[in-house]
Design an enzyme around this catalytic site. Structure first.
Site, short mmCIF file in Angstrom:
data_model
loop_
_atom_site.label_atom_id
_atom_site.label_comp_id
_atom_site.label_asym_id
_atom_site.label_seq_id
_atom_site.Cartn_x
_atom_site.Cartn_y
_atom_site.Cartn_z
N ARG A 70 8.99 -14.53 3.77
CA ARG A 70 7.52 -14.60 3.73
C ARG A 70 6.98 -16.03 3.74
O ARG A 70 6.02 -16.32 4.45
CB ARG A 70 7.00 -13.86 2.49
CG ARG A 70 7.07 -12.36 2.61
CD ARG A 70 6.41 -11.66 1.43
NE ARG A 70 6.78 -10.25 1.45
CZ ARG A 70 6.17 -9.33 2.19
NH1 ARG A 70 5.14 -9.66 2.96
NH2 ARG A 70 6.58 -8.08 2.17
N HIS A 114 -11.60 -3.31 1.91
CA HIS A 114 -10.75 -2.24 1.39
C HIS A 114 -11.56 -0.94 1.40
O HIS A 114 -12.70 -0.92 0.97
CB HIS A 114 -10.30 -2.58 -0.03
CG HIS A 114 -9.36 -1.54 -0.59
ND1 HIS A 114 -8.04 -1.46 -0.20
CD2 HIS A 114 -9.58 -0.54 -1.47
CE1 HIS A 114 -7.48 -0.44 -0.84
NE2 HIS A 114 -8.38 0.12 -1.60
C1 GRF Z 1 -9.92 -0.20 7.44
O1 GRF Z 1 -10.00 1.08 6.87
C2 GRF Z 1 -9.98 -1.24 6.36
O2 GRF Z 1 -10.79 -0.87 5.28
C3 GRF Z 1 -8.54 -1.33 5.91
O3 GRF Z 1 -7.80 -1.19 7.08
C4 GRF Z 1 -8.54 -0.44 8.04
C5 GRF Z 1 -8.60 -1.28 9.29
O4 GRF Z 1 -9.19 -0.59 10.36
N1 GRF Z 1 -8.30 -2.58 5.22
P1 GRF Z 1 -9.57 -1.38 11.66
O5 GRF Z 1 -8.27 -1.98 12.21
O6 GRF Z 1 -10.56 -2.43 11.32
O7 GRF Z 1 -10.13 -0.36 12.63
#
Ligand code: GRF
Length: 201
Positions: A70, A114
């Site tokens: 990482r 999130h």
């Molecule tokens: C979304 O649901 C976001 O909240 C989460 O990952 C997903 C990403 O979706 N962190 P996208 O790639 O932006 O369509």
């Protein structure tokens, strides 16, 4: 608006990039206080990369499997971000844990979205868990990134109702529509209030 210095934001993704696209579209407005200078994915096959390229944004794929650990992946990511002159890092569906050192270097300049009303439902499968609990409200949160997952200071939240008959898909779509509104607004807030021009080195 004359005299606006757009802050330079890079977006990190791992997948479809619908949130990334909402940021790119918002940043096209002349008075939006940030510009998207690069989209970086840890997966070369992320659909979002071609969507970003089609929008004329610089893209890069940084395959984490090509790095021994990482810290070496994060060091290269950091180098790439700085090479693009990024002042803000936006995690938009970026499915990699970042090292403490990287998080510290970008603290106050790195945000994540999130799909839950934090502190409820940290981690994965948030829509399934909200439904299983019989929650009546669900939503999304934009927060600063700190070493502990989904735990940094909250910048903005949007709530949606959980409706009778909802499935993870129908609820997820309702939340995602709010994400696409909330994330550009939260990035704009950060860009307007960000102190200094450079991230710590
Ligand atoms: C979304 O649901 C976001 O909240 C989460 O990952 C997903 C990403 O979706 N962190 P996208 O790639 O932006 O369509």
């Amino acid at each position: 608006m004359s005299g606006l210095r757009k802050r330079r934001a890079a977006v990190l993704i791992s997948g479809r990039g619908s949130n990334m696209l909402s940021l790119i579209e918002a940043a096209e407005a002349p008075d939006y206080p940030a510009e998207i200078v690069a989209v970086i994915s840890n997966r070369a096959d992320a659909a979002g990369l071609s969507r970003a390229a089609a929008a004329g944004i610089a893209t890069a794929a940084l395959d984490h499997r090509a790095f021994p650990d990482r810290p070496s992946f994060d060091a290269e990511l950091d180098r790439l971000l700085r090479a693009h002159g990024a002042e803000i890092v936006v995690l938009a569906g970026f499915l990699r844990i970042l090292t403490d050192g990287f998080v510290r270097a970008w603290e106050g300049r790195m945000i994540n979205i999130h799909p839950s009303l934090l502190p409820a439902y940290k981690g994965l499968h948030t829509h399934e868990r909200a439904l299983a609990d019989g929650a009546t409200q669900h939503g999304c949160t934009v927060h600063h990134v700190v070493a502990e997952l989904d735990s940094g200071p909250i910048i903005a939240q949007a709530a949606v109702p959980v409706l009778p008959g909802d499935t993870p898909e129908t609820l997820g779509r309702r939340v995602l529509a709010e994400e696409h509104r909330l994330f550009p607004a939260a990035l704009a807030d950060l860009a307007r209030t960000l102190p200094g021009a450079e991230p710590a080195s």
